[in-house]
Design a protein around this motif. Structure first.
Motif, PDB file in Angstrom:
ATOM      1  N   CYS A 148     -13.861  21.066-109.184  1.00 50.56           N
ATOM      2  CA  CYS A 148     -12.980  21.492-108.091  1.00 50.56           C
ATOM      3  C   CYS A 148     -13.750  21.538-106.777  1.00 50.56           C
ATOM      4  O   CYS A 148     -14.765  22.214-106.669  1.00 50.56           O
ATOM      5  CB  CYS A 148     -12.371  22.850-108.390  1.00 50.56           C
ATOM      6  N   PRO A 149     -13.271  20.820-105.762  1.00 46.94           N
ATOM      7  CA  PRO A 149     -14.041  20.735-104.519  1.00 46.94           C
ATOM      8  C   PRO A 149     -13.983  21.999-103.677  1.00 46.94           C
ATOM      9  O   PRO A 149     -14.813  22.167-102.791  1.00 46.94           O
ATOM     10  CB  PRO A 149     -13.388  19.564-103.782  1.00 46.94           C
ATOM     11  N   VAL A 150     -13.009  22.847-103.906  1.00 48.64           N
ATOM     12  CA  VAL A 150     -12.841  23.985-102.997  1.00 48.64           C
ATOM     13  C   VAL A 150     -12.908  25.328-103.715  1.00 48.64           C
ATOM     14  O   VAL A 150     -12.550  26.353-103.144  1.00 48.64           O
ATOM     15  CB  VAL A 150     -11.503  23.883-102.235  1.00 48.64           C
ATOM     16  N   ARG A 167      -5.395  28.274-102.308  1.00 45.00           N
ATOM     17  CA  ARG A 167      -6.500  27.481-101.806  1.00 45.00           C
ATOM     18  C   ARG A 167      -6.469  26.032-102.306  1.00 45.00           C
ATOM     19  O   ARG A 167      -6.992  25.137-101.644  1.00 45.00           O
ATOM     20  CB  ARG A 167      -7.826  28.125-102.210  1.00 45.00           C
ATOM     21  N   CYS A 168      -5.899  25.816-103.467  1.00 46.00           N
ATOM     22  CA  CYS A 168      -5.885  24.490-104.096  1.00 46.00           C
ATOM     23  C   CYS A 168      -5.353  23.432-103.139  1.00 46.00           C
ATOM     24  O   CYS A 168      -4.339  23.622-102.496  1.00 46.00           O
ATOM     25  CB  CYS A 168      -5.015  24.569-105.352  1.00 46.00           C
ATOM     26  N   ILE A 169      -6.064  22.318-103.046  1.00 43.27           N
ATOM     27  CA  ILE A 169      -5.629  21.249-102.148  1.00 43.27           C
ATOM     28  C   ILE A 169      -4.838  20.177-102.891  1.00 43.27           C
ATOM     29  O   ILE A 169      -4.422  19.195-102.302  1.00 43.27           O
ATOM     30  CB  ILE A 169      -6.826  20.592-101.436  1.00 43.27           C
TER      31      ILE A 169
END
Ligand code: SF4
Ligand code: SF4
Lengths: 305, 452
Positions: A148-150, A167-169
């Motif tokens: 997960c990038p964020v 927050r999930c993109i």
């Protein structure tokens, strides 16, 4: 504080309400503030388990919802000194799918969205088929959180892997990474989006769901905070699920409410975890489907058509 | 470099070169307008599709919980692959002092810029919440390959733009000083600003050479990592079909194939459209053909490794995946990509005849299409075969087919890339004039002479 008032409220209603967005809009509640003495007027509310209930307005008290940031903070921290585990007894599962229903109501899911899915399994060509409920495995070495990038999906102290819907993109890398196909995406506006409008987001229930973000099984972290068993565990009529704390070495059966020693249960029954060879270290244990309590009905679908 | 010419000869030749190479800038006819109209229209339709997707959610695509990456990601990988050609031609070949590639380097750079810019955009278009794009910077975690990708894509774009711009400066000054009257006023104004007061003295040239060299060296690790990291988006997962150790070099090799084919096509387009057959000569096509054969062979080698070894073992999940590629529903795509896009081109290009401009361009079109298909079958079939059975979901969750919105947005990406290339070609010479003049033995002092 907030817990107390809600407990009373829950008792009066006689229904179980989770910590999460319990009614269709906090605005209704605040407007009820002034009508404490009035009576005869009823109002329809939606409980977190998805039931509609009628309540006399005089019964209503505004719930003090923790703020979003407070929710996020405690949601990320988790419950101290706990290590949640689940044990699934495959010999008892008869595909009643009550767990799936309860879960979908609790987490505002459409009928095709499964936090928990009961699969029809057959390991080799001539072996006996069986039903296998499959929640998120809450891996101790979770491939999903690594990618997960964020940091929208993360593992907390008590072993639960959660998602931060705020927050999930929506890159869906975690779906690609999860070998258990445990993750679900909100491709469209979530179910009953209007009903949940204005409800403060609770990261531990992942409600309200948001379009374009991920959702998945959370071990009902919100219910655990209230000292209750996860929805699927309580909804099963057949005693399939055991749930508890590894630190206490105790698990409780959701149907019989019997409590037993976790380590003994898994040793005596030769429990296993699925796809152990991948090194994900699941927190969900399976008891093999021996001495089955029922005949397998239904057909095995082609697993990989 | 050829032998020094007399001043007269030099001036005449320089005039001719300048005239030929600014044809693309001057030329404005019906076809130009039509081409712009076409590109902008398709691009606009694609953007409209994106609007729909943002309004209704990613559900308007054919993707669902199992196949959660579809055509967008395949297209993203394709664009990243094509962009790598800038690295190969304008840097590697230069550093190896291979001079025939010089006139081509700007073509490669154009392709690189357009492709890498679009690859960045496609990723945003694939996101469920593009409105939260900033989270990548606010909450970025360096453990995630996506962050590596974002980093290298931006770095690569920056270096590519610089590598395009810096050798352009002397040309801009040349156009500023010697540009013909046919060049629109506003373009001349742009040249004046962008030339940064270039005078053309030896010191300035030294600076340009130096900067170019630094950039060419810098782009080597960045270029290699951009595609390696992209391959890791897949290789970092546990899925059969992606869980392989050679994905990095495999992707890089494939990238050179796609990029070289794109360069050949664009070279041919310029050659015909701007009558540049004296510049993009038969010889260039011949060499590009040889280069293409070489990279195809390398790619073939990786393909054999990638499929032969697992096919020998046929492990459970791997076997299902491979069978699906070899004889299952993806077999037509798989074999046409392998045969029409790789084996047959290799065989044909071994003959001199097929390395002539027209046949080579046709072959390149096949190679380029095949490499797009190749990306598609890298991404999608793997996702259609997870470890656990797909059950209790609607039928359309099990297989993926792109929807019209997806196709619209994908077409947008091609059109937008072509638009970038077209604008670059319309604004700036497609071959570096001063480098070319230098090759032809024209002394630099003539470049700085004002127009008579
Ligand atoms: S089962 Fe999948 S989603 Fe759940 S923790 Fe493991 S990898 Fe993550
Ligand atoms: S989809 Fe959301 S949770 Fe999953 S990896 Fe991307 S940002 Fe993280």
């Amino acid at each position: 504080m907030e817990n107390k008032s809600r407990r009373n409220f829950v008792k009066k209603l006689g229904v179980s309400i989770g910590a999460a967005g319990l009614v269709g809009g906090s605005s209704i509640l605040s407007s009820c503030n002034q009508v404490e003495t009035a009576s005869g007027d009823t109002i329809t509310l939606l409980t977190s388990s998805g039931n509609l209930v009628e309540v006399d307005k005089s019964q209503l008290k505004p719930a003090e919802m923790p703020s979003l940031s407070e929710n996020q903070k405690r949601g990320r921290a988790g419950l101290p000194n706990r290590k949640w585990v689940m044990v699934i007894d495959l010999s008892k599962c008869r595909n009643a799918r009550e767990c799936m229903k309860g879960c979908q109501n609790h987490h505002q899911l459409r009928p095709e969205q499964h936090h928990i899915n009961v699969l029809q399994m057959q390991d080799a060509e001539h072996t006996a088929p069986y039903y296998m409920p499959k929640p998120c495995q809450h891996c101790d070495n979770p491939p999903c959180t690594k990618v997960c990038p964020v940091n929208a999906t993360f593992k907390r102290e008590d072993g639960i892997v959660l998602i931060d819907n705020e927050r999930c993109i929506g890159c869906r890398f975690c779906i690609a990474a999860c070998p258990y196909s445990a993750r679900v995406f909100n491709w469209f506006e979530p179910r009953d989006a209007e009903k949940y409008e204005g409800v403060t987001y609770n990261i531990e229930a992942n409600v309200p769901q948001k379009k374009g973000t991920i959702t998945k099984c959370l071990f009902s972290a919100d219910r655990l905070r209230d000292g209750k068993l996860p929805t699927c565990v309580s909804s099963c009529p057949n005693g399939v699920y055991w749930f508890g704390d590894q630190n206490e070495d105790a698990v409780t059966n959701g149907t019989t409410h019997e409590t037993t020693v976790f380590s003994k249960l898994i040793k005596d029954n030769a429990a296993y975890t699925i796809m152990e060879e991948l090194g994900t270290k699941p927190r969900v244990y399976y008891l093999p489907p021996k001495d089955r309590a029922f005949p397998f009905q239904g057909e095995i679908e082609d697993n990989h058509s | 470099m050829e032998k020094t010419k007399s001043p007269e000869e030099s001036r005449k030749l320089l005039d001719k070169i300048t005239f030929d190479l600014t044809r693309s800038i001057v030329k404005r006819d019906e076809l130009t307008h039509f081409w712009y109209f076409l590109l902008i229209m398709f691009a606009a339709v694609g953007l409209w599709g994106w609007g729909i997707q943002i309004r209704d959610g990613l559900g308007v695509t054919g993707m669902r919980d199992y196949v959660s990456w579809g055509m967008y990601i395949a297209n993203f990988v394709f664009f990243v692959a094509v962009s790598l050609i800038g690295f190969l031609i304008s840097s590697t070949l230069h550093l190896l002092k291979i001079s025939w590639s010089k006139p081509i380097s700007r073509v490669a750079e154009q392709i690189a810029i357009a492709a890498v810019a679009l690859s960045g955009l496609i990723i945003v278009m694939d996101m469920g919440r593009p409105d939260r794009f900033l989270n990548v910077f606010l909450h970025g975690r360096f453990a995630s390959p996506i962050i590596w990708d974002v980093t290298v894509v931006t770095t690569y774009l920056t270096i590519s733009v610089l590598l395009y711009y810096i050798p352009l400066i002397p040309d801009l000054a040349l156009l500023r000083d010697r540009g013909s009257d046919d060049i629109p006023k506003w373009k001349m104004q742009v040249y004046k600003i962008m030339a940064l007061g270039w005078k053309g003295n030896a010191e300035q040239y030294k600076l340009v050479y130096h900067a170019m060299r630094v950039l060419m060296i810098l782009i080597l690790p960045v270029g290699l990592s951009i595609h390696t990291v992209t391959s890791w988006l897949f290789a970092a997962t546990l899925r059969s079909g992606w869980d392989t150790t050679i994905f990095g070099p495999y992707f890089v090799a494939g990238a050179f194939v796609a990029g070289s084919a794109a360069v050949v096509i664009l070279m041919y387009a310029y050659r015909v459209r701007y009558r540049l057959s004296d510049y993009f000569e038969e010889l260039h096509f011949d060499y590009m053909g040889k280069l293409l054969v070489f990279v195809c062979l390398v790619y073939l080698y990786f393909n054999i490794n990638e499929f032969w070894v697992p096919a020998y073992k046929m492990k459970t999940a791997e076997g299902i995946h491979l069978r699906n590629l070899f004889i299952g529903s993806y077999a037509p795509m798989f074999w046409s990509a392998q045969i029409l896009g790789l084996l047959l081109p290799i065989f044909l290009m071994l003959f001199r005849y097929f390395r002539k401009p027209v046949p080579l361009t046709i072959i390149s079109v096949f190679v380029l299409i095949a490499s797009w298909i190749k990306r598609y079958i890298i991404v999608i079939p793997t996702l259609e075969h997870p470890f656990l059975p797909i059950q209790n979901v609607p039928e359309h969750f099990k297989h993926y087919s792109p929807t019209s919105t997806e196709i619209m947005i994908t077409i947008f990406s091609f059109m937008a890339a072509l638009l970038i290339i077209t604008v670059l070609a319309k604004m700036f010479p497609v071959i570096t004039i001063w480098e070319y003049a230098e090759e032809k033995g024209i002394d630099k002092k003539f470049l700085a002479e004002p127009k008579k």
